[in-house]
Each structure stands twice: as structure tokens, then as C-alpha cells.
Design a protein around this motif. Structure first.
Motif, short mmCIF file in Angstrom:
data_model
loop_
_atom_site.label_atom_id
_atom_site.label_comp_id
_atom_site.label_asym_id
_atom_site.label_seq_id
_atom_site.Cartn_x
_atom_site.Cartn_y
_atom_site.Cartn_z
N ASN A 120 0.85 -1.18 0.00
CA ASN A 120 0.00 0.00 0.00
C ASN A 120 0.89 1.24 0.00
OD1 ASN A 120 -2.56 -1.28 0.09
ND2 ASN A 120 -2.34 -1.60 2.30
N GLY A 121 0.52 2.21 -0.79
CA GLY A 121 1.32 3.43 -0.83
C GLY A 121 0.47 4.65 -1.07
N VAL A 122 0.92 5.80 -0.58
CA VAL A 122 0.25 7.09 -0.77
C VAL A 122 1.25 8.07 -1.35
CG1 VAL A 122 -0.93 9.02 0.35
CG2 VAL A 122 -1.34 6.68 1.14
N ASP A 123 0.87 8.74 -2.43
CA ASP A 123 1.70 9.76 -3.06
C ASP A 123 0.98 11.10 -3.00
OD1 ASP A 123 3.52 7.82 -3.67
OD2 ASP A 123 3.14 7.83 -5.83
N ILE A 124 1.70 12.14 -2.59
CA ILE A 124 1.21 13.52 -2.63
C ILE A 124 2.26 14.34 -3.36
CG2 ILE A 124 0.48 15.52 -1.29
CD1 ILE A 124 -0.15 13.62 1.02
N GLY A 125 1.87 14.93 -4.47
CA GLY A 125 2.84 15.67 -5.27
C GLY A 125 2.27 16.95 -5.85
N PHE A 126 3.16 17.86 -6.22
CA PHE A 126 2.74 19.11 -6.84
C PHE A 126 3.66 19.41 -8.03
CE2 PHE A 126 6.27 20.60 -4.34
CZ PHE A 126 6.81 21.65 -5.07
N THR A 127 3.14 20.19 -8.94
CA THR A 127 3.91 20.69 -10.08
C THR A 127 3.55 22.15 -10.28
OG1 THR A 127 3.92 18.53 -11.16
CG2 THR A 127 4.43 20.44 -12.53
N ALA A 128 4.57 23.01 -10.40
CA ALA A 128 4.34 24.44 -10.58
C ALA A 128 5.17 24.93 -11.77
CB ALA A 128 4.71 25.21 -9.32
N ARG A 129 4.57 25.69 -12.65
CA ARG A 129 5.24 26.31 -13.79
C ARG A 129 4.90 27.80 -13.80
NH1 ARG A 129 6.96 22.36 -17.43
NH2 ARG A 129 6.06 20.28 -17.05
N TRP A 130 5.91 28.65 -14.10
CA TRP A 130 5.66 30.08 -14.16
C TRP A 130 6.73 30.74 -15.02
CZ3 TRP A 130 8.17 27.63 -10.28
CH2 TRP A 130 9.38 28.15 -9.84
N GLY A 131 6.50 31.98 -15.28
CA GLY A 131 7.47 32.75 -16.05
C GLY A 131 7.74 32.14 -17.41
N ARG A 132 9.01 32.14 -17.83
CA ARG A 132 9.42 31.66 -19.14
C ARG A 132 10.09 30.27 -19.05
NH1 ARG A 132 12.06 37.06 -22.01
NH2 ARG A 132 10.17 38.37 -21.85
N GLY A 133 9.40 29.37 -18.37
CA GLY A 133 9.90 28.01 -18.32
C GLY A 133 10.39 27.55 -16.96
N ALA A 134 10.13 28.33 -15.92
CA ALA A 134 10.52 27.88 -14.59
C ALA A 134 9.63 26.71 -14.16
CB ALA A 134 10.41 29.02 -13.59
N LEU A 135 10.24 25.77 -13.45
CA LEU A 135 9.52 24.56 -13.03
C LEU A 135 9.94 24.17 -11.62
CD1 LEU A 135 7.87 21.89 -13.51
CD2 LEU A 135 10.01 20.92 -14.40
N ALA A 136 8.95 23.83 -10.82
CA ALA A 136 9.20 23.26 -9.49
C ALA A 136 8.26 22.08 -9.32
CB ALA A 136 8.99 24.29 -8.38
N SER A 137 8.76 20.99 -8.83
CA SER A 137 7.93 19.81 -8.59
C SER A 137 8.49 19.05 -7.40
CB SER A 137 7.87 18.91 -9.83
OG SER A 137 9.15 18.38 -10.12
N GLY A 138 7.64 18.27 -6.79
CA GLY A 138 8.09 17.49 -5.63
C GLY A 138 6.90 16.86 -4.94
N GLY A 139 7.19 16.28 -3.79
CA GLY A 139 6.13 15.65 -3.05
C GLY A 139 6.64 14.69 -2.00
N VAL A 140 5.69 13.97 -1.43
CA VAL A 140 5.97 12.99 -0.37
C VAL A 140 5.34 11.67 -0.77
CG1 VAL A 140 5.66 12.39 2.06
CG2 VAL A 140 6.02 14.78 1.40
N SER A 141 6.08 10.59 -0.64
CA SER A 141 5.57 9.24 -0.88
C SER A 141 5.83 8.40 0.35
CB SER A 141 6.25 8.60 -2.09
OG SER A 141 6.02 9.34 -3.27
N VAL A 142 4.83 7.68 0.79
CA VAL A 142 5.00 6.72 1.87
C VAL A 142 4.36 5.40 1.44
CG1 VAL A 142 5.12 8.39 3.76
CG2 VAL A 142 2.89 7.51 3.03
N GLY A 143 4.94 4.31 1.85
CA GLY A 143 4.39 3.02 1.47
C GLY A 143 5.05 1.90 2.24
N ARG A 144 4.41 0.76 2.23
CA ARG A 144 5.00 -0.39 2.91
C ARG A 144 4.49 -1.68 2.27
NH1 ARG A 144 2.09 -0.31 8.89
NH2 ARG A 144 -0.08 -0.42 8.19
#
Length: 462
Positions: free
Chosen positions: A354-378
Motif C-alpha cells: 500500500n502506498g500514498v503519493d502527494i505531489g505538486f507541479t508548478a510552472r511560471w514565467g518563461r519556463g521555470a519549473l518546481a515539482s516534488g512531493g511525499v511518498s510513503v508506502g510499505r
């Protein structure tokens, strides 16, 4: 010499001796073909096809006059040796066919993907003449068909729903059955008749004159000279000691597989920023177990050990750990005959994730990108069905393969269930990309993972 090992003049670093070591004529190939047709309309995307495969898995081991004996030292003192019944060879032929149909259908806000697939997999081993070895006579085996011969249906479904019809909020989910890959696995595991013999066996060795040479007749499997009785009395005999029951070899729906399903929510928080949350589940079915069919639980004696006193061992520190078993002398005299069968014949094995993923993606300006998140599972593994059954070796055993007969078959240890953070796939991650002038960009990434597991090993001399 090497401290704690053999004296000077001995060479270290050789391959472990097995049915796959020191082979000179190995030849394995796969040949694949694919055929498909597609039909696409405004709301449908249909595809059907056929996949076929043919393969040969020819492997050899312990050829070319390689030594058929392993030696074991403890503190520089010989304690035992292992005799090997090489040379080995196996020739397997495989064929597989997969027929499938799938369709993607869109109606309103809902898009559905559905597919169905039929799989057939068949293997056979060729008739062979195996030359004699140092500890084994020459022998022949006939062709064996249906090794294995599986037929299966698979169903896969997926759906995505645009909740408000504006493309900003979506709920997605899927479910599917996935077969375990086969290849030449059964032959490599020693179930091909040409290698299903007792390929090796240990025996005690007491080096009375300290010359590091076993002064005994190794061809005599009874105690003589410095060597004790061979542990497996069937060693070197030219007949099979490994077999497959029908439910592990043939039939509809008997092949190992996994069920996988997930559900996800995706939301655009504002233009350029999205959030996704998902739950994922995988469960393995038709798990297998190996049973020594020559013995029963009555041929074993149980014993306990006392764990060292160490706070790092948690609740186990200083406690008695039971559920270990040794074969009785009468049980050892019966030898071994391994039989692979489905574990659900003996209880209810479990292996799921079982696993849970929480993630985000952000784009702005002229190609800036930020992404990430938290994953837990067992991953949870439960082999409690083998408690009190030392004649069984679960194939879902989660630890080192060399210790499968030394794990405690006890309620306190038979269910492996780590914490969510220390489970499979748990991590925190972040990535950033920012464009600069003249086509340059600066980027960085961060990842935080659970610590490396620290094993606790206890060496017992008796």
C-alpha cells in the motif's frame, strides 16, 4: 594466509558452485513477434493484436574439470565440505501467445479504458544424455512437456472523470491483473529433470592432521577417514528429487500474478500550479511454497535461542526467540525431495503493498519549473501459515535466501509489517529548474530517503 581463513597457497574469489557456474556452452535466446490493428473514431480508440514468443534456454554448469568440492573453514579450521554432483546441463524450449483487445471510450466528462487479454505459456525440456561426473554416474532423461503449461485471462480497467467539466479537477482510477514473467525460471530453479537431482550435499570434515586435505574417500558417502556421513543420502543418485505439483505447473489461472489498483485526485489550484494525491495497492496471488515431501513436522526438533541484550534490538533484546528447527537424525536419513506447490494449500499467505503519493507541479514565467512531493508506502509479508511446518519453505520469504531455514517460525516474527515511512518507496523529493539568459538554466534536486536497514546477525557455533 588469510586471517581466520585457509593457509597460504589457497586462492579466493571463485564462483560459488551451482548448476549455473562454470558453464561453457550456455545459449539463451528469445524471438518475439507482434501484430496489431487499430480503429479510431471521434469517441473510440480501439486496438487488437497478437504477441508471440519462442525461446531456448540452454545452460550448463560445473564443466571443464572444475573442482566438485567446496571447503568451509571457521577461524582457519576446516569444519565441513560440500560435494557437487556436476557436470550439469539443461535444454528448455518455450513458446508463448498473447491475444488482446482494448478500447478507449469518451462520453461526456468520462473517459474509460478497458482491455482484455488471453495468455498461454508453455515450456518443455529436451531429452538429454548427461555425462558422468566425479560423484555421479552418467544418466539420461526423456523429454518432458508442460513445464509449465499455463493459460490465463487478464482484465484491465481505467477511468478518468472531469468533475466540473472545466479541466481543473479530475478523479482517476485503474485496476488490472498482471502475470508474473516466466521465461526459463523453472529450469533455472532446478525443476528441469536433468538438474532436478540432489546437486550437492554437505558432510562434516575433521582435519585431524592439520594438512588442510580431507583424508577420506569422498566417493564413499558413509563416514570414513576424516569425513562424516553425507548429509543427503540421495546425493549423486541419477533421479529427480525436485518436482512440481499440477497447480504449480499447469492449468487455468494457476500462474502467479498481481492485482494492482489505484485511485487519484488531481486539482489545479491556480493556473500553473497543480496538486495530485493518490493511493496505490498491489497484491500478489498464487504464491508458492517448497515442501520436502520425504519428511513431516515430526521429523524436526524445535529449539530456542536467547537474543543478546542490546537496546537496538527493541522488544527482542534479551528475550528467548523460538521457532527454530533442526532435522532429527531419523529425518536426515530420509533425505530430501522438494516439491513446489501453491502455498494456499497450507494456509493464507499474504504479500501486498500500500502506498500514498502527494505531489505538486508548478510552472511560471518563461519556463521555470518546481515539482516534488511525499511518498510513503510499505510492503506487508505474512508467512505465518508455515509456523509449525519446518518442512515448508515459503517462496515469499523476505530475507536473505541463504537463511530461509533459519528464520523463527513464530507468531512474533512471521508477519513483516514495517512502518509507513520505513517501507518501500518512501521518500521526500523536490526539483527546481530556472531558466537564465542566453539559453542557460540552473537546476537542483533534493531527496530524503529512509535510512539503510541495519541488520543484526548472531553467529552460533552449535
Amino acid at each position: 594466509g588469510v586471517p581466520g581463513g585457509a593457509p597460504a597457497g589457497y586462492t579466493y574469489g571463485g564462483l560459488g558452485q551451482s548448476i549455473l557456474s562454470y558453464g561453457e556452452d550456455d545459449n539463451s535466446n528469445n524471438f518475439n513477434q507482434r501484430f496489431s490493428v487499430a480503429y479510431v473514431t471521434g469517441t473510440h480508440s480501439f486496438k487488437a493484436g497478437l504477441q508471440t514468443q519462442q525461446g531456448n534456454y540452454d545452460f550448463f554448469g560445473m564443466q571443464g574439470g572444475v573442482e566438485q568440492v567446496n571447503y568451509q573453514f571457521r577461524g582457519g579450521v576446516p569444519v565441513s565440505l560440500t560435494q557437487v554432483a556436476g557436470p550439469f546441463q539443461s535444454m528448455t524450449r518455450l513458446s508463448a501467445q498473447g491475444l488482446y483487445a482494448q478500447d478507449q471510450y469518451t462520453v461526456g466528462r468520462l473517459t474509460v479504458n478497458a482491455g482484455v487479454r488471453y495468455d498461454h505459456f508453455r515450456g518443455r525440456t529436451l531429452a538429454q544424455n548427461i555425462p558422468a561426473g566425479r560423484f555421479r554416474p552418467a544418466y539420461s532423461v526423456d523429454e518432458v512437456s508442460s513445464l509449465p503449461n499455463f493459460s490465463d485471462w487478464q482484465l484491465r480497467l481505467g477511468a478518468a472523470y472531469d468533475v466540473f467539466g472545466n479541466g481543473k479537477t479530475a478523479i482517476k482510477g485503474s485496476w488490472g491483473k498482471y502475470l508474473l514473467g516466466q521465461g526459463g525460471k523453472l529450469s533455472f530453479q532446478g525443476f528441469a529433470p536433468s538438474v532436478a537431482i540432489a546437486t550437492s550435499s554437505g558432510r562434516p570434515w575433521t582435519d585431524a592432521n592439520n594438512n588442510f586435505v580431507p583424508d577420506c574417500n569422498l566417493s564413499n558417502l558413509a563416514a570414513n577417514g576424516e569425513c562424516g556421513n553425507i548429509v543427503n543420502p540421495l546425493f549423486g543418485q541419477p533421479f529427480s528429487v525436485q518436482s512440481l505439483t499440477d497447480d504449480a505447473r499447469t492449468g487455468w489461472g494457476n500462474r502467479e500474478y498481481s492485482n494492482q489498483w489505484n485511485i487519484q485526485l488531481q486539482q489545479e489550484l491556480w493556473p500553473g500550479l497543480g496538486l495530485a494525491i493518490g493511493f496505490f495497492h498491489t497484491e500478489w496471488k498464487n504464491l508458492s511454497v517448497v515442501r520436502n515431501s520425504r519428511v513431516t513436522p515430526a521429523d524436526f526438533s524445535e529449539y530456542c535461542i536467547t537474543a543478546p541484550t542490546d537496546t537496538r534490538l527493541g522488544a527482542t533484546s534479551g528475550q528467548r526467540v523460538c521457532g527454530f528447527y533442526d532435522l532429527t537424525p531419523a529425518g536426515q536419513a530420509k533425505g530430501v525431495a522438494y516439491q513446489l506447490t501453491q502455498a494456499n494449500n497450507f494456509g493464507d499467505p499474504q504479500d501486498f503493498y500500500n502506498g500514498v503519493d502527494i505531489g505538486f507541479t508548478a510552472r511560471w514565467g518563461r519556463g521555470a519549473l518546481a515539482s516534488g512531493g511525499v511518498s510513503v508506502g510499505r510492503q506487508v509479508i505474512d508467512f505465518c501459515f508455515a509456523n509449525g511446518r519446518p518442512d515448508l519453505t515459503p517462496q515469499i520469504f523476505p530475507f536473505n535466501a541463504f537463511s530461509v531455514n533459519r528464520y523463527p517460525r513464530h507468531d512474533d516474527f512471521c508477519r513483516v509489517e514495517p512502518s509507513w515511512w520505513n517501507g518501500v518507496g518512501s521518500q521526500i523529493k523536490l526539483q527546481l529548474v530556472y531558466p537564465l539568459a542566453y539559453g542557460f538554466a540552473v537546476s537542483g534536486a533534493y531527496k530524503h530517503l529512509p535510512g539503510i536497514p541495519v541488520p543484526a546477525n548472531l553467529v552460533l557455533t552449535t
